[in-house]
Design a protein around this motif. Sequence first.
Motif, PDB file in Angstrom:
ATOM      1  N   THR A 381       0.841  -1.197   0.000  1.00 44.62           N
ATOM      2  CA  THR A 381       0.000   0.000   0.000  1.00 44.62           C
ATOM      3  C   THR A 381       0.879   1.251   0.000  1.00 44.62           C
ATOM      4  N   PHE A 382       0.290   2.347  -0.443  1.00 44.89           N
ATOM      5  CA  PHE A 382       0.990   3.624  -0.392  1.00 44.89           C
ATOM      6  C   PHE A 382       0.854   4.149   1.033  1.00 44.89           C
ATOM      7  N   PRO A 383       1.944   4.082   1.841  1.00 45.11           N
ATOM      8  CA  PRO A 383       1.810   4.281   3.288  1.00 45.11           C
ATOM      9  C   PRO A 383       1.477   5.715   3.666  1.00 45.11           C
ATOM     10  N   ALA A 384       0.798   5.839   4.783  1.00 44.05           N
ATOM     11  CA  ALA A 384       0.375   7.162   5.254  1.00 44.05           C
ATOM     12  C   ALA A 384       1.558   8.039   5.611  1.00 44.05           C
ATOM     13  N   TRP A 385       2.661   7.434   6.108  1.00 42.16           N
ATOM     14  CA  TRP A 385       3.793   8.264   6.536  1.00 42.16           C
ATOM     15  C   TRP A 385       4.445   8.977   5.347  1.00 42.16           C
ATOM     16  N   ILE A 386       4.244   8.446   4.139  1.00 43.37           N
ATOM     17  CA  ILE A 386       4.696   9.150   2.934  1.00 43.37           C
ATOM     18  C   ILE A 386       3.575  10.039   2.403  1.00 43.37           C
ATOM     19  N   ARG A 387       2.353   9.573   2.522  1.00 44.40           N
ATOM     20  CA  ARG A 387       1.209  10.331   1.993  1.00 44.40           C
ATOM     21  C   ARG A 387       1.070  11.702   2.651  1.00 44.40           C
ATOM     22  N   VAL A 388       1.477  11.815   3.923  1.00 44.01           N
ATOM     23  CA  VAL A 388       1.326  13.095   4.619  1.00 44.01           C
ATOM     24  C   VAL A 388       2.483  14.061   4.343  1.00 44.01           C
ATOM     25  N   GLN A 389       3.488  13.606   3.591  1.00 41.91           N
ATOM     26  CA  GLN A 389       4.625  14.481   3.272  1.00 41.91           C
ATOM     27  C   GLN A 389       4.222  15.426   2.144  1.00 41.91           C
ATOM     28  N   ASN A 390       3.803  16.613   2.492  1.00 40.61           N
ATOM     29  CA  ASN A 390       3.279  17.559   1.508  1.00 40.61           C
ATOM     30  C   ASN A 390       4.217  18.726   1.204  1.00 40.61           C
ATOM     31  N   GLU A 391       5.472  18.648   1.697  1.00 37.01           N
ATOM     32  CA  GLU A 391       6.428  19.713   1.431  1.00 37.01           C
ATOM     33  C   GLU A 391       7.597  19.231   0.571  1.00 37.01           C
ATOM     34  N   LEU A 392       7.479  18.055   0.015  1.00 36.43           N
ATOM     35  CA  LEU A 392       8.574  17.443  -0.747  1.00 36.43           C
ATOM     36  C   LEU A 392       8.849  18.191  -2.041  1.00 36.43           C
ATOM     37  N   ASN A 393      10.121  18.410  -2.336  1.00 36.24           N
ATOM     38  CA  ASN A 393      10.509  18.935  -3.648  1.00 36.24           C
ATOM     39  C   ASN A 393      11.336  17.931  -4.438  1.00 36.24           C
ATOM     40  N   ASN A 394      11.829  16.879  -3.773  1.00 37.77           N
ATOM     41  CA  ASN A 394      12.595  15.826  -4.437  1.00 37.77           C
ATOM     42  C   ASN A 394      12.076  14.482  -3.935  1.00 37.77           C
ATOM     43  N   ILE A 395      11.587  13.641  -4.861  1.00 33.47           N
ATOM     44  CA  ILE A 395      10.956  12.373  -4.472  1.00 33.47           C
ATOM     45  C   ILE A 395      11.483  11.246  -5.353  1.00 33.47           C
ATOM     46  N   VAL A 396      12.046  10.224  -4.721  1.00 35.01           N
ATOM     47  CA  VAL A 396      12.437   9.003  -5.416  1.00 35.01           C
ATOM     48  C   VAL A 396      11.887   7.828  -4.622  1.00 35.01           C
ATOM     49  N   LEU A 397      10.967   7.100  -5.225  1.00 37.07           N
ATOM     50  CA  LEU A 397      10.432   5.862  -4.656  1.00 37.07           C
ATOM     51  C   LEU A 397      10.609   4.785  -5.718  1.00 37.07           C
TER      52      LEU A 397
END
Length: 572
Positions: A381-397
């Motif tokens: 699942t797409f975890p909540a601890w990542i889902r709440v990160q709303n200030e990201l400018n660089n994302i690598v998953l």
Amino acid sequence: MDIIRLSLAQESFNTTICLDKEREALLSFKRGLQDPVGRLSSWTGVDCCRWRGIECSMSGNVIKLDLRNTFQSTTSRRSCFAGLTSIKYLNMGNANLDDQRLEFLQAVNMLPFLEELHMHSCGLYNLPISLSYVNLSLLYVLDLSDNEIQSSIPNWIYNLTSLTKLDLSNDYYNLNGNIPRECGDKDSKENLDPQLYYGMEGQIPGSLGILCGLKVLNLSGNLLTGKLDEFLDSFTTVCPDNSLVSLSLSGNQLTGALPSSLGKLKYLKQLHISHNCFSGSVPESIGNLLFLQELDISLNEMNGTIPRSLGQLSKITVLNFEDNHWQGVITEDHIMNLTRLQYLYVSTDRARPLVFNVTTEWNPPFRLLSLELNNCIVGPTFPAWIRVQNELNNIVLHSTGIEDTIPEEWFSNISFQVTYLDLSDNKIKGKLPQNIKFPELTFIDLRRNRFEGLLPLGFTNATYVFLQQNLFSGPIADNISEMTQLKFLDVSENHLTGNPLLCGKPLLSKCPGCHVDSDVPTTQSIDDDFQSELENLLFYCCGYVFGICCVWCTLWKKDAWREAYFGFLKLA
């Protein structure tokens, strides 16, 4: 009254006139320099205290000499500080002292009140290992960075017992960025071309551990080898109340496990040990570094686990564990108290992924600016601890085992500020929002997922867009013309239809008015290449079979050869 006294003192300081002997000493020093860009053109007139780079004491003695350059220009013909014995601060950054390095060092050694010596990028690559005596007992800052020193750490440094900052680093990424990090290959380290790679060699000696006043130690960008144990064990034993706040050892060839004595650097704020050959696990004692703000262990051979004690680092802002071989599990205990965390980077091997075993709906206390996870399992699942990160400018998953849909709300929250987005090699499902614009996004990689629907083209400033191997369908929208910064777009292996006028590389359809480009592969050229490769394969196979037959025929015909051959096999 105190304000009046302070004003009078300041006026007295501003009207200080340097002593005649100090002025003559500076002019003598100037005559020993070549100054092609006129760095010392202001050195005229009676009052040398007003000359550029000069500062005097209340009594008129020169106490500061700051001749740093933004680029290497001033060179030395003859270095002499005779008559300038009151200097406390000396900065000759980017002065080319290659031909006078030994004479210059001896002259500096005659300045008994010197407290700061800054010799950044002065061509001092061949420093003497030892000096007959050291007259710098008050020196607390020594900066010899970017001098490409080609020796072991000089012994005379150990006598500078007042040092609080020692910088012997090199600009690692410009000088030694291409050093092969073959940690298991001894020859790759011993046979480095000295014309390509620079820096101090040998181990970090335990003798360095007697400098108990050190607050900043920077040895990055060298060719240092061996383990950390000797230095750290010595330093933490001789100096149990040490106040080291910054330790930088990145870009060397250091090996072995990280010693538990790291945990005795209790005031440490920055620990940078990336691009070495460290292995094993992060020691439990890392949790004792309660003031730690930056921890960078990237680009090593770490093949153990990350301890739960990491969760005690409540002041940490940067965690970089990229490019290692981690194993084990990351739980909420590892990160639940990291309230100031802003940058999190973790990557490991695809064959042995690191698992984030975190409660599905856990809401962490931190808000990240940058998140990079490679081959770390955070799904399905797409975890909540990542889902709440709303200030990201660089994302690598990348390759994180996500097999879920990603809420449109999350894309909306990050859309305004995100510049780099990589969600490749997952099994993410669903449609991407068509009405959300990403004005700052320059790079997006969604390849090898299960995204469907129309192609998302709201990336007006994107330069690289990778959308291949998904389930996108329909035509490419006309607003692709708004992507004026686009350099590369890959939408292959989707279900796109309704684009009859699409032409040009890498498609076989040539655009009207364009000449035939020999670089574009055609069906015929692909068939020809395949036929050529098949012919080569048949040729080598036939040759191999023919050679085997010749050997066996010879052994069958020649009894003596056959007996000798099988006798040799029996002995072997």
